[in-house]
Design an enzyme around this catalytic site. Structure first.
Site, mmCIF file in Angstrom:
data_model
loop_
_atom_site.group_PDB
_atom_site.id
_atom_site.type_symbol
_atom_site.label_atom_id
_atom_site.label_comp_id
_atom_site.label_asym_id
_atom_site.label_seq_id
_atom_site.Cartn_x
_atom_site.Cartn_y
_atom_site.Cartn_z
ATOM 1 N N LYS A 458 0.814 -1.261 -0.108
ATOM 2 C CA LYS A 458 -0.185 0.047 -0.096
ATOM 3 C C LYS A 458 0.925 1.479 -0.001
ATOM 4 O O LYS A 458 1.653 1.387 0.865
ATOM 5 C CB LYS A 458 -0.850 -0.007 1.238
ATOM 6 C CG LYS A 458 -1.840 1.415 1.396
ATOM 7 C CD LYS A 458 -2.748 1.172 2.496
ATOM 8 C CE LYS A 458 -3.475 2.408 3.032
ATOM 9 N NZ LYS A 458 -4.471 2.249 3.814
ATOM 10 N N ASP A 460 1.381 5.014 0.297
ATOM 11 C CA ASP A 460 0.673 6.168 0.761
ATOM 12 C C ASP A 460 1.315 7.517 0.561
ATOM 13 O O ASP A 460 2.481 7.517 0.093
ATOM 14 C CB ASP A 460 0.333 5.891 2.074
ATOM 15 C CG ASP A 460 -0.837 6.569 2.686
ATOM 16 O OD1 ASP A 460 -1.341 7.461 1.906
ATOM 17 O OD2 ASP A 460 -1.278 6.362 3.633
ATOM 18 N N CYS A 508 -2.331 5.188 -2.424
ATOM 19 C CA CYS A 508 -3.639 5.671 -1.715
ATOM 20 C C CYS A 508 -2.841 7.180 -1.282
ATOM 21 O O CYS A 508 -1.394 7.363 -1.391
ATOM 22 C CB CYS A 508 -3.402 4.810 -0.133
ATOM 23 S SG CYS A 508 -4.239 5.680 1.128
ATOM 24 N N ASP A 530 -10.691 7.721 3.005
ATOM 25 C CA ASP A 530 -10.500 7.214 4.216
ATOM 26 C C ASP A 530 -11.822 7.392 5.067
ATOM 27 O O ASP A 530 -11.799 6.741 6.116
ATOM 28 C CB ASP A 530 -9.595 8.433 5.194
ATOM 29 C CG ASP A 530 -8.065 7.927 5.037
ATOM 30 O OD1 ASP A 530 -7.840 6.796 4.636
ATOM 31 O OD2 ASP A 530 -7.199 8.649 5.542
HETATM 32 C C1 DGJ Z 1 -3.634 7.713 5.147
HETATM 33 C C2 DGJ Z 1 -4.554 6.277 4.478
HETATM 34 O O1 DGJ Z 1 -5.542 6.798 3.747
HETATM 35 C C3 DGJ Z 1 -4.947 5.549 5.640
HETATM 36 O O2 DGJ Z 1 -5.725 4.422 4.987
HETATM 37 C C4 DGJ Z 1 -3.812 4.745 6.426
HETATM 38 O O3 DGJ Z 1 -3.119 4.218 5.758
HETATM 39 C C5 DGJ Z 1 -3.078 6.144 6.926
HETATM 40 N N1 DGJ Z 1 -2.608 7.007 5.899
HETATM 41 C C6 DGJ Z 1 -1.892 5.710 7.794
HETATM 42 O O4 DGJ Z 1 -0.881 6.647 8.200
#
Ligand code: DGJ
Length: 720
Positions: A458, A460, A508, A530
């Site tokens: 994932k 981010d 993400c 989120d």
């Molecule tokens: C933002 C993401 O959108 C969440 O799903 C999660 O991974 C957090 N960051 C973690 O810090």
């Protein structure tokens, strides 16, 4: 009233077409974009609509084609918006391009142009497509002059049409409320859709629009043009509406603080603008983009996505071996296939116990995970699950070993105090710097080296590009940062994909902050938001699906009350909302009671049955949550139309609120379908095992009653 005449019609008194016009037909299975490209002249758009044959050229011309410059440059006769603006080596700011030749190479048509006075060249590309009704356009701009030139504005492409009563559909939002849809008539003037975030270009506005030509946008009828700019950074979409109901879209990299210098001999390739035309409403355009994604624009677009549990909302940063194993047990019992450990697993000198430290220090926190990530991978595999892990590679915190070692690696202006992001300490790494690119590639390489069976990442990205400035770029190239950051990111992603083609990577960015087609060749899916509240998700997912295939949309069932809104929603409704994309869970399964666990198991098993239809089939949005008076519905139909699944939801409740009659779409009208319902709690089960013709289901529809607040139904249809 629907009109069937060709859609691009404009009085073209100022331009006449020679009989020897070099015509360009860019075709897809159902559409054609027609241009003329005469040497010594400018390329001109005449038609974009249902597929026509070259023999119909005269019809287009006789109907008085729109005849509009396909790549207008600033400085000569341009008073409308322009696609290109250049300061030449001698300071002249005007450009006058004329065609020097046109060639076709397989799916590509390349119209080559040169400035009349300067050695300045632009190749205008169009890519046809035989798998979906999407056409791509972009340019390659080359400096053949003796000294550097400056590109002030360098858009990707132009689309133009003439139609009274046209409407625009566009998407905007913010954290936890992404992809909100607005539909409005196009009025005189200039509409601009822009992003200035620097890194998360889907966080507010989206780089996509649909233009409906038959008045108020309809889901499954009417002529619609869709446009998506495929770029990972700041962009600008300008839609100019002038007299004669002419609407011109110019889309490209944002032209604010992005002047780009080209040395002699250097060239610049602009990102792709993807276009689709359909006579089947917005849904037709969506399905064209979805098919385009599955056919290649989305990484691994033919593979089914796994059902996963992500640890974030279950335990946030409090991950450790024991809690992860407990969650693994839970998702395994429910029938899931993959466990993903989210934020919190890393950091040694500075442990990731909160969001103010550790980004950049991609070493296991051995207090939380004494045996490192390999022990988590083993625990997952012992249970028959695949394993995934969270990283935020482009970021650091000022409290990190990385920043202590390389303070010059962050985006920063040299003289000012830094404006920090998340946690009061977050900073963006400068991806224009090749050393930073190597570091980012190394994060993934090292994780895979240590954990060769790592299945999923994932990726981010949680802040905007503050502190505009690069210590890597020279003083005269600071204005390259917004662009070179993304060229650097793209190069890193390409290297990662070359070494790890089978790794599943989720995109993400504080939720859905990076939903843009420019990213998708490197990513298998994205986190939509989120916000996991099933009610708000109905809107977020509805908007997102206008351009993105549901197989790429990560949709997770989370706890009730919901962590973002506090709303209490029954588990069935939460599953029914999540099942219209890539299903996952974002909670501790151990928080479910026995009855809920039993239901969740059945729902996961049912999803596995419908997964190929939802992930690889065609999506038909039916009744919009924006208009359905507290109801909405959508369905998925397999490509051969033998299988389908229908979803409907109720999210308002008052005495006298009527359930709408549900009209389906996309079925074979002459086929007979048998209906089976999944997990209904409604009193009436009228449809179980009943058969209907596709035509009846689409024209007459069914009355599937929804009784209480947050009630929903899922009906499986099979051709018999
Ligand atoms: C933002 C993401 O959108 C969440 O799903 C999660 O991974 C957090 N960051 C973690 O810090």
């Amino acid at each position: 009233m629907k009109k069937n005449f060709p859609l691009l019609l404009l009085t073209a008194a100022a331009f006449s077409l020679s009989a020897a016009a070099a015509d360009v037909f860019i075709n897809t299975p159902k559409t054609t974009l027609m241009l003329t490209a005469n040497n010594g002249s400018t390329p001109r758009i005449h038609y974009y609509g249902s597929r026509i044959s070259p023999a119909q050229r005269q019809e287009v011309i006789d109907a008085m084609s729109i005849n509009y410059d396909a790549y207008p440059a600033f400085g000569r006769d341009s008073y409308d918006e322009t696609a290109l603006s250049v300061t030449h080596a001698d300071g002249n700011m005007s450009t006058e391009l004329t065609i020097t030749g046109t060639r076709t190479e397989d799916e590509l048509t390349i119209i080559s142009m040169k400035d009349k006075k300067y050695d300045f060249f632009v190749d205008l590309y169009y890519k046809s497509n035989d798998k979906s009704d999407v056409i791509e356009t972009w340019t390659v701009i080359r400096n053949g002059e003796k000294k550097p030139i400056r590109l002030e504005q360098y858009a990707s492409g132009v689309m133009t049409l003439r139609q009274e009563g046209a409407w625009i559909t566009h998407f905007h939002g913010a954290w936890a409320q992404e992809a909100q849809m607005t539909e409005e008539p196009l009025v005189q003037g200039l509409k601009t859709i822009v992003n200035h975030d620097g890194v998360r270009n889907g966080m507010n506005d989206h780089a996509e629009v649909m233009i409906s030509l038959d008045g108020k946008p309809q889901e499954n009828s009417g002529r619609v043009i869709g446009a998506a700019l495929c770029w990972t950074g700041n962009y600008k979409l300008r839609l100019e509406t002038r007299g004669h109901y002419r609407h011109t879209l110019i889309a490209g990299i944002d032209d604010l603080h992005t002047a780009y210098t080209l040395k002699p001999g250097e060239s610049f390739e602009t990102p792709k603008l993807a276009l689709a035309y359909s006579t089947e409403g917005k849904g037709g355009v969506s399905r064209a983009f979805h098919r385009w994604g599955r056919a290649g624009q989305l990484h691994n677009g033919r593979a089914l996505r796994e059902i996963l549990l992500n640890s974030w909302e279950g335990v946030y940063m409090n991950v450790n071996q024991e809690v992860c194993e407990k969650m693994m047990d839970g998702i395994k019992e429910l029938g899931g296939e993959l466990f993903v450990v989210d934020d919190g697993w890393f950091g040694r000198k500075y442990r990731r116990t909160n969001d103010s430290q550790s980004l950049g220090d991609w070493v296991t926190d051995t207090e939380k995970l004494p045996n490192g990530v390999p022990a988590l991978v083993k625990a997952a595999e012992d249970r028959g699950l695949k394993f995934g892990i969270w990283i935020e590679p482009e970021m650091t915190n000022s409290k990190s070993e990385l920043y202590e070692a390389h303070p010059d690696w962050v985006v920063a202006h040299p003289t000012r105090e830094l404006a920090m992001g998340r946690g009061g300490t977050q900073l963006v790494l400068d991806m224009s710097n090749p050393k930073v690119q190597d570091f980012v590639v190394g994060i993934v390489d090292n994780l895979v080296k240590e954990n060769p069976t790592l299945h999923y990442i994932k990726w981010d990205c949680n802040m905007s590009m503050n502190n505009f400035g690069s210590s890597y770029l020279t003083a005269d190239r600071q204005s390259h940062l917004f662009v070179d950051y993304h060229l650097g990111l793209r190069s890193a992603l390409e290297r990662i994909r070359k070494s790890h083609p089978d790794l599943v990577i989720q995109l993400c960015a504080s939720g859905g902050g990076r939903v843009n087609w420019g990213f998708m060749p490197y990513f298998d899916e994205f986190w939509c938001s989120d916000n996991t509240d099933a009610l708000q998700r109905l809107y977020i997912q509805w908007g997102t699906s206008h351009f993105y295939p549901t197989m790429a949309m990560a949709q997770h069932v989370s706890a009730s009350p919901n962590h973002q809104t506090g709303r209490i929603i029954p588990l069935k409704f939460r599953f029914d909302v999540a099942m219209t994309g890539r299903l996952g869970m974002e909670m501790k399964p151990s928080d479910l009671n026995e009855k809920e666990l039993d239901y969740a198991k059945k729902a996961v098993a049912f999803y596995k049955e419908i997964r190929p239809i939802v992930q690889l089939g065609d999506q038909y949005r039916l009744l919009s949550p924006y208009e359905g008076n507290g109801h909405c519905s959508e369905m998925f139909v397999s490509e051969d139309k033998s299988d389908a699944v229908f979803f409907c939801y109720k999210f308002e409740h008052f005495v006298g609120l009527q359930t709408p009659r549900w009209h389906m779409a996309g079925l074979d009208p002459d086929a007979t379908y048998q209906l089976n319902e999944f997990g209904s709690t409604e009193r009436s089960h009228y449809f179980e095992g009943k058969t209907f013709s596709g035509r009846f289901l689409m024209e007459t529809g069914i009355d599937a009653y929804l009784s209480g607040m947050f009630s929903s139904r899922v009906i499986r249809l099979k051709k018999v």
